[in-house]
Design a protein around this motif. Structure first.
Motif, PDB file in Angstrom:
ATOM      1  N   LYS A 163      -3.367  20.761   9.035  1.00  0.00           N
ATOM      2  CA  LYS A 163      -3.653  21.887   8.147  1.00  0.00           C
ATOM      3  C   LYS A 163      -3.760  21.504   6.669  1.00  0.00           C
ATOM      4  N   GLN A 164      -3.474  20.248   6.341  1.00  0.00           N
ATOM      5  CA  GLN A 164      -3.344  19.870   4.938  1.00  0.00           C
ATOM      6  C   GLN A 164      -4.687  19.494   4.314  1.00  0.00           C
ATOM      7  N   GLN A 165      -4.670  19.415   2.976  1.00  0.00           N
ATOM      8  CA  GLN A 165      -5.846  19.023   2.221  1.00  0.00           C
ATOM      9  C   GLN A 165      -5.611  17.675   1.538  1.00  0.00           C
ATOM     10  N   MET A 166      -6.682  16.959   1.259  1.00  0.00           N
ATOM     11  CA  MET A 166      -6.584  15.725   0.489  1.00  0.00           C
ATOM     12  C   MET A 166      -6.380  16.059  -0.987  1.00  0.00           C
ATOM     13  N   GLU A 167      -5.489  15.340  -1.629  1.00  0.00           N
ATOM     14  CA  GLU A 167      -5.257  15.490  -3.066  1.00  0.00           C
ATOM     15  C   GLU A 167      -5.478  14.137  -3.739  1.00  0.00           C
ATOM     16  N   TYR A 168      -5.837  14.152  -5.041  1.00  0.00           N
ATOM     17  CA  TYR A 168      -6.270  12.929  -5.701  1.00  0.00           C
ATOM     18  C   TYR A 168      -5.604  12.697  -7.060  1.00  0.00           C
ATOM     19  N   PRO A 169      -4.289  12.871  -7.172  1.00  0.00           N
ATOM     20  CA  PRO A 169      -3.657  12.545  -8.469  1.00  0.00           C
ATOM     21  C   PRO A 169      -3.819  11.063  -8.766  1.00  0.00           C
ATOM     22  N   LEU A 170      -3.716  10.698 -10.032  1.00  0.00           N
ATOM     23  CA  LEU A 170      -3.933   9.311 -10.418  1.00  0.00           C
ATOM     24  C   LEU A 170      -2.705   8.446 -10.228  1.00  0.00           C
ATOM     25  N   ARG A 171      -1.516   9.052 -10.142  1.00  0.00           N
ATOM     26  CA  ARG A 171      -0.295   8.257 -10.023  1.00  0.00           C
ATOM     27  C   ARG A 171       0.476   8.618  -8.755  1.00  0.00           C
ATOM     28  N   TYR A 172       1.183   7.623  -8.208  1.00  0.00           N
ATOM     29  CA  TYR A 172       1.941   7.759  -6.964  1.00  0.00           C
ATOM     30  C   TYR A 172       3.006   8.848  -7.060  1.00  0.00           C
ATOM     31  N   GLU A 173       3.734   8.904  -8.171  1.00  0.00           N
ATOM     32  CA  GLU A 173       4.793   9.898  -8.320  1.00  0.00           C
ATOM     33  C   GLU A 173       4.229  11.315  -8.254  1.00  0.00           C
ATOM     34  N   ASP A 174       3.037  11.510  -8.759  1.00  0.00           N
ATOM     35  CA  ASP A 174       2.393  12.818  -8.663  1.00  0.00           C
ATOM     36  C   ASP A 174       1.952  13.105  -7.229  1.00  0.00           C
ATOM     37  N   LEU A 175       1.536  12.060  -6.514  1.00  0.00           N
ATOM     38  CA  LEU A 175       1.178  12.217  -5.104  1.00  0.00           C
ATOM     39  C   LEU A 175       2.396  12.671  -4.305  1.00  0.00           C
ATOM     40  N   VAL A 176       3.539  12.041  -4.542  1.00  0.00           N
ATOM     41  CA  VAL A 176       4.780  12.436  -3.874  1.00  0.00           C
ATOM     42  C   VAL A 176       5.098  13.897  -4.169  1.00  0.00           C
ATOM     43  N   GLU A 177       4.929  14.289  -5.408  1.00  0.00           N
ATOM     44  CA  GLU A 177       5.236  15.663  -5.822  1.00  0.00           C
ATOM     45  C   GLU A 177       4.310  16.664  -5.129  1.00  0.00           C
ATOM     46  N   VAL A 178       3.044  16.322  -5.017  1.00  0.00           N
ATOM     47  CA  VAL A 178       2.069  17.229  -4.398  1.00  0.00           C
ATOM     48  C   VAL A 178       2.471  17.561  -2.965  1.00  0.00           C
ATOM     49  N   TYR A 179       3.002  16.559  -2.256  1.00  0.00           N
ATOM     50  CA  TYR A 179       3.301  16.742  -0.835  1.00  0.00           C
ATOM     51  C   TYR A 179       4.806  16.867  -0.550  1.00  0.00           C
ATOM     52  N   LYS A 180       5.594  17.276  -1.543  1.00  0.00           N
ATOM     53  CA  LYS A 180       7.053  17.271  -1.381  1.00  0.00           C
ATOM     54  C   LYS A 180       7.528  18.275  -0.325  1.00  0.00           C
ATOM     55  N   ASN A 181       6.776  19.327  -0.073  1.00  0.00           N
ATOM     56  CA  ASN A 181       7.187  20.336   0.904  1.00  0.00           C
ATOM     57  C   ASN A 181       6.349  20.279   2.181  1.00  0.00           C
ATOM     58  N   VAL A 182       5.749  19.127   2.410  1.00  0.00           N
ATOM     59  CA  VAL A 182       4.836  18.955   3.542  1.00  0.00           C
ATOM     60  C   VAL A 182       5.314  17.778   4.388  1.00  0.00           C
ATOM     61  N   ASP A 183       5.107  17.858   5.699  1.00  0.00           N
ATOM     62  CA  ASP A 183       5.360  16.697   6.559  1.00  0.00           C
ATOM     63  C   ASP A 183       4.246  15.685   6.332  1.00  0.00           C
ATOM     64  N   ALA A 184       4.457  14.845   5.323  1.00  0.00           N
ATOM     65  CA  ALA A 184       3.452  13.851   4.943  1.00  0.00           C
ATOM     66  C   ALA A 184       4.150  12.545   4.615  1.00  0.00           C
ATOM     67  N   ILE A 185       3.471  11.443   4.892  1.00  0.00           N
ATOM     68  CA  ILE A 185       3.962  10.117   4.522  1.00  0.00           C
ATOM     69  C   ILE A 185       2.828   9.349   3.854  1.00  0.00           C
ATOM     70  N   GLY A 186       3.182   8.447   2.941  1.00  0.00           N
ATOM     71  CA  GLY A 186       2.196   7.612   2.263  1.00  0.00           C
ATOM     72  C   GLY A 186       2.554   6.149   2.442  1.00  0.00           C
ATOM     73  N   ILE A 187       1.743   5.408   3.171  1.00  0.00           N
ATOM     74  CA  ILE A 187       2.077   4.045   3.577  1.00  0.00           C
ATOM     75  C   ILE A 187       1.313   3.036   2.723  1.00  0.00           C
ATOM     76  N   PRO A 188       2.021   2.241   1.908  1.00  0.00           N
ATOM     77  CA  PRO A 188       1.333   1.254   1.051  1.00  0.00           C
ATOM     78  C   PRO A 188       0.806   0.065   1.847  1.00  0.00           C
ATOM     79  N   HIS A 189      -0.324  -0.479   1.355  1.00  0.00           N
ATOM     80  CA  HIS A 189      -0.901  -1.639   2.042  1.00  0.00           C
ATOM     81  C   HIS A 189      -1.359  -2.687   1.036  1.00  0.00           C
ATOM     82  N   HIS A 190      -1.651  -3.881   1.567  1.00  0.00           N
ATOM     83  CA  HIS A 190      -1.919  -5.094   0.780  1.00  0.00           C
ATOM     84  C   HIS A 190      -1.064  -5.112  -0.483  1.00  0.00           C
ATOM     85  N   LEU A 191       0.246  -5.032  -0.302  1.00  0.00           N
ATOM     86  CA  LEU A 191       1.184  -4.824  -1.402  1.00  0.00           C
ATOM     87  C   LEU A 191       1.200  -5.968  -2.402  1.00  0.00           C
ATOM     88  N   ALA A 192       0.994  -7.203  -1.938  1.00  0.00           N
ATOM     89  CA  ALA A 192       1.283  -8.373  -2.772  1.00  0.00           C
ATOM     90  C   ALA A 192       0.175  -8.736  -3.756  1.00  0.00           C
TER      91      ALA A 192
END
Length: 511
Positions: free
Chosen positions: A107-136
């Motif tokens: 049911k969710q929508q894609m959001e496009y904030p420029l910073r990770y902390e804002d992304l976390v805030e956007v989805y704070k009340n949603v069953d959502a996870i954000g998985i980082p890749h090619h970290l190094a």
């Protein structure tokens, strides 16, 4: 509790211009994996006003139509009983690293904030996870920014993908495939995140843009109560996950009875239990405390002299491919193979080692199976994110039979007898020289030369990799370790063929 091991490719990126290929991708996943978190890729290279190509999002109307299409498709697949999750890749300004965002519901929508902390805030009340890749990769340039990490929103990370290994900057699996993004650094690697006190698990995932579930680009294993979306999501948020680079190495790892991803109280005599079932011979098991290998348990040299007689269980890998040089035969891009395997004993398991579309396994019984395989002498789609220039396709078969028996392989109507004793001794290579002789004669009237290169370099080949007995690919470890001196314990498994498994840590709660 005993969990099921469910497998997936948790990083399949399909782009806007080819979004209608989603059913084909889903069909491939349903052939190869147990569930699918799909990550839509809403970016493309556009021309800046200066004329320079820069990566940016597609127009919002276009990607919203794609998202609605993905939602309807995911609802359909879920309705058919297959657990698929909607997701998309978020990159922001590149300062916090790239993350794939997945949702429990559709049911969710894609959001496009420029910073990770804002992304976390956007989805704070949603069953959502954000998985980082090619970290190094370098911080600020699409590498992970550990200063903004949120362990609840990002309960695990990609330790390995088609980019290579982000575990550290001194390991053997380098990040040199996508050279424009490299080299890797130690500042942003996975180990630095743990050292900063974060508690997250690890997976491996493909970062596949041409075909999902490419063999050798990494798979994710989830320890789940069942294959329902609810139970898989429970495994996600509780970090009951691990990663493999290539082969589906099965891990059952506990510390004082708790599973990987969990926390346990410190104990001078903590009981570590590990059961490993590999796809090839296990080389060694490493016990790692706070990123230091505190014990290396060799498996090579523990089984080779064991006498094999009577009924045995063994595994071997079949590979099909190679073929004509595209510089000489530009029109010969692929080949279709049709085959079957037959044993007088029991066919225990079949692992699919697939990198491209066009593969099928069918009519599987306790003693035989049929298959159709398509191999390429180039990437499947021509995309730069595709597999390597030469891909082989095949299977890892596990069989139980008498050591003096044989396995029958029929490929394109030709029968090959594989004596079990012979394939346990060494690998076998079957070149299709008659085929290439006819090809060279027909195309160039070329029939003889003082060396064999023209035939050997252009012929298709069948490789029977050396078989290994059960003692080689299974190992159990039980030991006591002192967890009062560390904050987490994990294990890393190496096979002799180079395949790796990384467990998520078990974290130590201090008194």
């Amino acid at each position: 509790m005993k969990y099921k091991i469910l497998w997936t490719d948790m990083h399949s990126n399909l782009h806007h211009e080819v979004i209608k290929e989603l059913p084909q991708w889903a069909e491939q996943i349903r052939k190869t994996m147990d569930f699918w978190p799909f990550a839509y890729y809403p970016y493309y290279m556009k021309k800046d006003d200066s004329g320079l190509g820069v990566e940016d999002r597609y127009p919002l109307d276009d990607i919203q139509k794609d998202w609605d299409y993905i939602r309807a498709f995911t609802d359909k697949i879920n309705g058919e009983g297959f657990p698929m999750f909607m997701g998309y890749e978020w990159q922001g300004a590149g300062k916090d690293g790239d993350h794939n965002v997945f949702f429990k519901d559709n049911k969710q929508q894609m959001e496009y904030p420029l910073r990770y902390e804002d992304l976390v805030e956007v989805y704070k009340n949603v069953d959502a996870i954000g998985i980082p890749h090619h970290l190094a990769y370098q911080e600020g340039h699409r590498g992970k920014n550990w200063n903004t990490q949120n362990d609840k929103f990002s309960p695990f990370v990609e330790i390995y993908s088609s980019h290579g290994s982000s575990e550290n900057d001194n390991g053997p699996l380098e990040m040199n495939r996508h050279i424009h993004m490299g080299p890797r650094t130690g500042v942003t690697c996975v180990e630095r995140g743990w050292e900063k006190g974060h508690r997250f698990g690890v997976i491996a995932a493909g970062d596949n843009h041409s075909c999902p579930a490419v063999y050798g680009f990494g798979y994710c294993a989830v320890l789940s109560k069942s294959n329902s979306k609810d139970d898989i999501w429970d495994a996600f948020i509780n970090k009951r996950v691990y990663g493999v680079s290539k082969d589906r190495i099965e891990l059952d790892y506990t510390l004082d009875g708790v599973s990987m991803g969990s926390s346990v109280k410190e104990n001078k005599n903590a009981k570590l239990k590990l059961n490993v079932k590999g796809s090839n011979a296990i080389d060694r098991i490493e016990i790692i405390e706070d990123n230091i290998v505190t014990e290396m348990i060799p498996h090579t040299s523990t089984w080779e002299r064991n006498e094999l007689k009577g009924k045995i269980r063994f595994k071997f890998q079949l590979e099909l491919g190679w073929g004509p040089d595209r510089r000489i035969f530009p029109d010969i891009e692929s080949r279709k193979w049709s085959g079957s395997l037959h044993t007088q004993g029991k066919l225990i398991s079949i692992e699919k080692c697939w990198s491209t579309f066009g593969q099928d396994l069918k009519n599987v019984t306790d003693s035989s199976c049929d298959f159709d395989i398509t191999t390429y002498k180039t990437t499947a789609s021509g995309k730069w994110m595709g597999p390597s220039a030469v891909t082989t396709e095949g299977f890892i078969f596990e069989i139980e039979d008498d050591i003096d028996s044989s396995v029958k392989l029929i490929i394109d109507g030709i029968e090959y007898e594989l004596k079990i004793r012979d394939i346990l001794y060494t690998s076998q290579l079957i070149p299709l020289l008659d085929e290439v002789s006819s090809l060279l004669k027909d195309r160039f009237n070329f029939e003889e030369y003082y060396r064999s290169d023209s035939w050997w370099h252009n012929c298709y080949k069948i490789k029977i990799n050396q078989a290994v007995p059960k003692d080689a690919y299974t190992r159990s470890v039980e030991k006591e370790i002192d967890t009062t001196t560390c904050s987490q314990v994990r294990v890393r498994i190496w096979q002799k063929n180079g395949s790796v498994a990384w467990s998520s840590p078990i974290f130590i709660d201090k008194e």
